[in-house]
Design an enzyme around this catalytic site. Sequence first.
Site, PDB file in Angstrom:
ATOM      1  N   THR A 295      20.767 -13.825 112.801  1.00  0.00           N
ATOM      2  CA  THR A 295      21.620 -13.677 113.992  1.00  0.00           C
ATOM      3  C   THR A 295      22.261 -15.022 114.333  1.00  0.00           C
ATOM      4  OG1 THR A 295      20.198 -11.917 114.744  1.00  0.00           O
ATOM      5  CG2 THR A 295      21.625 -12.912 116.408  1.00  0.00           C
TER       6      THR A 295
ATOM      7  N   CYS B 147      18.320 -40.793 111.907  1.00  0.00           N
ATOM      8  CA  CYS B 147      18.346 -39.339 112.034  1.00  0.00           C
ATOM      9  C   CYS B 147      17.280 -38.675 111.176  1.00  0.00           C
ATOM     10  CB  CYS B 147      19.714 -38.796 111.653  1.00  0.00           C
ATOM     11  SG  CYS B 147      20.271 -39.360 110.067  1.00  0.00           S
TER      12      CYS B 147
ATOM     13  N   ASN C 159      26.374 -43.080 105.994  1.00  0.00           N
ATOM     14  CA  ASN C 159      25.943 -43.100 107.399  1.00  0.00           C
ATOM     15  C   ASN C 159      25.232 -44.386 107.792  1.00  0.00           C
ATOM     16  OD1 ASN C 159      24.021 -41.805 105.544  1.00  0.00           O
ATOM     17  ND2 ASN C 159      22.665 -41.760 107.310  1.00  0.00           N
TER      18      ASN C 159
ATOM     19  N   GLY D  78      24.038 -30.212 108.898  1.00  0.00           N
ATOM     20  CA  GLY D  78      24.372 -30.869 107.641  1.00  0.00           C
ATOM     21  C   GLY D  78      23.339 -30.610 106.554  1.00  0.00           C
TER      22      GLY D  78
ATOM     23  N   ALA E 218      27.829 -30.469 113.936  1.00  0.00           N
ATOM     24  CA  ALA E 218      28.535 -30.609 115.218  1.00  0.00           C
ATOM     25  C   ALA E 218      28.047 -31.793 116.047  1.00  0.00           C
ATOM     26  CB  ALA E 218      28.388 -29.314 116.021  1.00  0.00           C
ATOM     27  N   HIS E 219      26.762 -32.146 115.889  1.00  0.00           N
ATOM     28  CA  HIS E 219      26.230 -33.189 116.779  1.00  0.00           C
ATOM     29  C   HIS E 219      26.760 -34.588 116.453  1.00  0.00           C
ATOM     30  CE1 HIS E 219      22.899 -35.000 114.236  1.00  0.00           C
ATOM     31  NE2 HIS E 219      23.165 -33.913 113.541  1.00  0.00           N
TER      32      HIS E 219
HETATM   33  N1  PLP Z   1      24.590 -36.346 105.754  1.00  0.00           N
HETATM   34  C1  PLP Z   1      24.905 -37.437 106.465  1.00  0.00           C
HETATM   35  C2  PLP Z   1      25.880 -38.430 105.912  1.00  0.00           C
HETATM   36  C3  PLP Z   1      24.313 -37.658 107.708  1.00  0.00           C
HETATM   37  O1  PLP Z   1      24.627 -38.746 108.408  1.00  0.00           O
HETATM   38  C4  PLP Z   1      23.370 -36.693 108.202  1.00  0.00           C
HETATM   39  C5  PLP Z   1      22.685 -36.936 109.481  1.00  0.00           C
HETATM   40  O2  PLP Z   1      22.522 -38.028 109.912  1.00  0.00           O
HETATM   41  C6  PLP Z   1      23.113 -35.560 107.441  1.00  0.00           C
HETATM   42  C7  PLP Z   1      23.731 -35.434 106.211  1.00  0.00           C
HETATM   43  C8  PLP Z   1      22.164 -34.497 107.909  1.00  0.00           C
HETATM   44  O3  PLP Z   1      22.709 -33.806 109.001  1.00  0.00           O
HETATM   45  P1  PLP Z   1      21.770 -32.980 110.016  1.00  0.00           P
HETATM   46  O4  PLP Z   1      20.751 -33.949 110.535  1.00  0.00           O
HETATM   47  O5  PLP Z   1      22.693 -32.473 111.054  1.00  0.00           O
HETATM   48  O6  PLP Z   1      21.137 -31.895 109.245  1.00  0.00           O
END
Ligand code: PLP
Length: 377
Positions: A240, A330, A154, A73, A203-204
């Site tokens: 790659t 995150c 989120n 993301g 994907a996660h």
């Molecule tokens: N945007 C949103 C709404 C998210 O919840 C997150 C991750 O929690 C991201 C962006 C960033 O994604 P990533 O950590 O896979 O780069």
Amino acid sequence: MLQNRIYFDNAATTPLDPIVIEEMQEVFKTHFGNPSSVYSYGREAKMRIELARKKVAQLLNVKPGEIFFTSGGTESINSAVHMALCDLECKAIITSEIEHSATLNAIEDLSNRMDVPVHYLNIKENGHVDLDHLDALLSELQVKTYVSLMHANNEIGNVMDIEKAGAICHKYDAIFHCDTVQTIAHYPLNLKDNHVHFASGAAHKFHGPKGVGMLFINSDIHVMSMLKGGGQERNMRAGTENISGIVALAKALEISLTEIDTVGKEIEDLKKYFIQQLQKELPQITFNGDWDGSCLYNVISLRVPYEEAHNMLLMNLDIKGICVSGGSACSSGSQSVSHVIQKVYPDIKQTPMRISFSKYNTKEEVDRFIQILKETL
Ligand code: PLP
């Protein structure tokens, strides 16, 4: 599956689906070739990537040429900002202060360096961005504008009206990036009809692996490469490819969207059950955002009246095998109160806690969690 622990932090990341793991293992074993090589090992690997792209495009109802695989993301969001300012020559940005830090920091950095003004939308009392403000701002700005808004928040789970946001952007010919990291694979998306130019995914967040994501780029716009180097991703993103990750992303997306009516409903019912039980057992706890309105069916954000330090509550729950988030888990691992909660509820001192479910959670876990939370409080 998680050794007696209760994992209620699926908005941070999700456990891999065993079918996805199997698919990845098969790719690891068989397709080690470099997809850019012309001999059979390379061609076979390339074929898997292109099949994955076709599948993702089909599932999202867009063209294969509009899907680009990235590392997640954050990279997708950074790339969109870069292309909007550098290639599409946007001269203003509209976003909100409750976006993910990937959006906020990418915009802050590039707008400063390129001297592009940033406008932040008003936030309503229930945590939704004010789309009438978006309309008003765009009507005032007389320049090409980049709008970046998340489909679902989120942290508090609010789901934005993407149709309305897209229609407003379209009315003023603005470039619309929608951060769909929390909604891709959880909802059937209609990117083209909603006038989305860029959409990001990881994907996660849907039982796929970490370190792989995607960026949808609408073929109506013409942009240059995101990463310079070799000619991978049709010259758009050099390097790659992460073959197993890309194949896994497509598989995870396919599983999620196939299961959406059944599994989605089960998760929604689990969330409803959780809310009912919590209101019965711990009525002093309240909820953040538009929790009983336009909200993710797998996320609920709580406000716990609790005097002990915020970190201590999460730590005490962790000791008892409970994994929940106090904010955006995150990002940095720090547990200071999130910028979203601070923005939406500046005067409230209670402890925020985010619970987010997946298809692997059960009612028994909900009951056990509420019992443990009650004891801990
Ligand atoms: N945007 C949103 C709404 C998210 O919840 C997150 C991750 O929690 C991201 C962006 C960033 O994604 P990533 O950590 O896979 O780069």
